[in-house]
Design a protein around this motif. Structure first.
Motif, short mmCIF file in Angstrom:
data_model
loop_
_atom_site.label_atom_id
_atom_site.label_comp_id
_atom_site.label_asym_id
_atom_site.label_seq_id
_atom_site.Cartn_x
_atom_site.Cartn_y
_atom_site.Cartn_z
N ALA A 3 0.86 -1.18 0.00
CA ALA A 3 0.00 0.00 0.00
C ALA A 3 0.89 1.23 0.00
O ALA A 3 1.99 1.20 0.53
CB ALA A 3 -0.90 0.01 1.23
N ALA A 4 0.43 2.30 -0.62
CA ALA A 4 1.20 3.54 -0.66
C ALA A 4 0.44 4.64 0.07
O ALA A 4 -0.78 4.73 -0.02
CB ALA A 4 1.46 3.95 -2.10
N ALA A 5 1.18 5.46 0.78
CA ALA A 5 0.59 6.66 1.40
C ALA A 5 0.63 7.76 0.36
O ALA A 5 1.39 7.70 -0.60
CB ALA A 5 1.39 7.06 2.64
N VAL A 11 5.43 7.00 0.52
CA VAL A 11 6.04 5.98 1.34
C VAL A 11 5.23 4.72 1.10
O VAL A 11 4.01 4.76 1.03
CB VAL A 11 5.97 6.39 2.84
CG1 VAL A 11 6.49 5.29 3.71
CG2 VAL A 11 6.71 7.68 3.07
N ARG A 12 5.90 3.61 0.98
CA ARG A 12 5.19 2.36 0.74
C ARG A 12 5.14 1.55 2.02
O ARG A 12 6.13 1.46 2.74
CB ARG A 12 5.85 1.60 -0.39
CG ARG A 12 5.72 2.37 -1.71
CD ARG A 12 6.37 1.69 -2.87
NE ARG A 12 5.82 0.41 -3.20
CZ ARG A 12 4.71 0.20 -3.91
NH1 ARG A 12 4.01 1.22 -4.35
NH2 ARG A 12 4.31 -1.01 -4.20
N PHE A 13 3.99 0.98 2.27
CA PHE A 13 3.78 0.13 3.43
C PHE A 13 3.38 -1.26 2.96
O PHE A 13 2.82 -1.42 1.87
CB PHE A 13 2.66 0.70 4.32
CG PHE A 13 2.99 2.05 4.87
CD1 PHE A 13 2.47 3.19 4.28
CD2 PHE A 13 3.81 2.19 5.97
CE1 PHE A 13 2.78 4.45 4.78
CE2 PHE A 13 4.11 3.43 6.49
CZ PHE A 13 3.59 4.57 5.89
N LEU A 14 3.67 -2.24 3.77
CA LEU A 14 3.31 -3.62 3.49
C LEU A 14 2.43 -4.13 4.60
O LEU A 14 2.57 -3.72 5.76
CB LEU A 14 4.56 -4.51 3.39
CG LEU A 14 5.63 -4.10 2.40
CD1 LEU A 14 6.84 -5.01 2.53
CD2 LEU A 14 5.08 -4.17 0.99
N TRP A 69 -3.61 -7.75 10.11
CA TRP A 69 -2.32 -7.57 9.47
C TRP A 69 -1.54 -6.48 10.19
O TRP A 69 -2.10 -5.44 10.55
CB TRP A 69 -2.50 -7.15 8.01
CG TRP A 69 -3.31 -8.11 7.20
CD1 TRP A 69 -4.64 -8.04 6.95
CD2 TRP A 69 -2.83 -9.27 6.53
NE1 TRP A 69 -5.03 -9.09 6.16
CE2 TRP A 69 -3.94 -9.87 5.89
CE3 TRP A 69 -1.58 -9.87 6.41
CZ2 TRP A 69 -3.84 -11.03 5.14
CZ3 TRP A 69 -1.48 -11.02 5.66
CH2 TRP A 69 -2.58 -11.59 5.04
N ALA A 70 -0.26 -6.71 10.36
CA ALA A 70 0.63 -5.65 10.83
C ALA A 70 0.97 -4.79 9.63
O ALA A 70 1.21 -5.31 8.53
CB ALA A 70 1.91 -6.25 11.43
N VAL A 71 0.97 -3.48 9.81
CA VAL A 71 1.36 -2.56 8.75
C VAL A 71 2.80 -2.15 9.03
O VAL A 71 3.11 -1.66 10.12
CB VAL A 71 0.45 -1.31 8.71
CG1 VAL A 71 0.81 -0.43 7.51
CG2 VAL A 71 -1.02 -1.71 8.66
N VAL A 72 3.68 -2.38 8.06
CA VAL A 72 5.11 -2.07 8.22
C VAL A 72 5.56 -1.22 7.04
O VAL A 72 5.00 -1.29 5.95
CB VAL A 72 5.97 -3.35 8.33
CG1 VAL A 72 5.57 -4.18 9.53
CG2 VAL A 72 5.91 -4.18 7.06
N ARG A 73 6.57 -0.40 7.27
CA ARG A 73 7.17 0.39 6.19
C ARG A 73 7.99 -0.55 5.31
O ARG A 73 8.69 -1.42 5.80
CB ARG A 73 8.06 1.47 6.79
CG ARG A 73 8.52 2.52 5.81
CD ARG A 73 9.33 3.63 6.47
NE ARG A 73 8.76 4.14 7.70
CZ ARG A 73 7.81 5.08 7.79
NH1 ARG A 73 7.33 5.60 6.68
NH2 ARG A 73 7.36 5.48 8.94
N GLU A 74 7.89 -0.37 3.99
CA GLU A 74 8.66 -1.19 3.06
C GLU A 74 10.14 -1.08 3.41
O GLU A 74 10.65 0.02 3.63
CB GLU A 74 8.41 -0.73 1.63
CG GLU A 74 9.02 -1.64 0.59
CD GLU A 74 8.61 -1.24 -0.81
OE1 GLU A 74 8.15 -2.12 -1.55
OE2 GLU A 74 8.75 -0.05 -1.15
#
Length: 184
Positions: A3-5, A11-14, A69-74
């Protein structure tokens, strides 16, 4: 899942499953009083509580009754937030979405990006048609996440939540698999 902000260089998140090594992040997230009351009736105040919280989500995933789901920064692995879909009704193809972020991640787009990715996943992988969420009407930040993630406001449920002796109105939002936001 990715996912992207928003912004010029997003910033991309996973999204990834929760791991036992995330227990310190879960414990930090539930430390503020505001978060503690959203733990589903089970306090998350010790490392053992945090591990139990993670284990409960693993059981839900295994049973097919809920997915968190945990959201983490790529490129990093620190859990910055959580997005989940629960209360799935297979007759009507509906699910309930919830989300939170750690204090340090608030305002960075983590929740919005995570909810967008979760919605796409729930429509594509779970075959859901309608996703719902709700927030206290005095929680403008949560309302902003819902709107930016493509969830339309549908109305107010009066005095739905009770924390202690205080009752709160809740604004309900929903996103459909056929909404335009899914195709852009």
């Amino acid at each position: 899942m990715t996912a992207a902000a928003g912004g010029r260089s997003p910033v991309r998140f996973l999204l990834r499953p929760w791991y036992p090594s995330d227990a310190p992040a879960v414990l930090r997230a539930f430390a503020p009083d505001e978060m503690a009351r959203q733990s589903g009736g089970r306090p998350v105040a010790t490392p053992a509580d945090a591990l139990d919280w993670i284990t409960r989500w693993e059981r839900e995933r295994g049973a097919g009754t809920g997915y968190a789901w945990a959201v983490v920064r790529e490129g990093a692995d620190e859990a910055l937030g959580c997005v989940a879909v629960t209360a799935m009704n297979q007759v009507h193809d509906c699910g309930w979405v919830s989300y939170w972020t750690t204090g340090a991640a608030r305002g960075s787009g983590v929740a919005t990006a995570g909810v967008r990715a979760l919605a796409r996943w729930a429509f594509d992988e779970l075959g859901l048609y309608r996703l719902e969420l709700g927030h206290r009407t005095d929680n403008a930040a949560s309302c902003g996440v819902a709107r930016r993630a493509g969830f339309a406001a549908e109305g107010v449920e009066r005095e739905k939540l009770r924390y202690g002796d205080t009752r709160y109105d809740v604004e309900r939002h929903a996103r459909l698999a056929t909404d335009r936001v899914n195709f852009g």
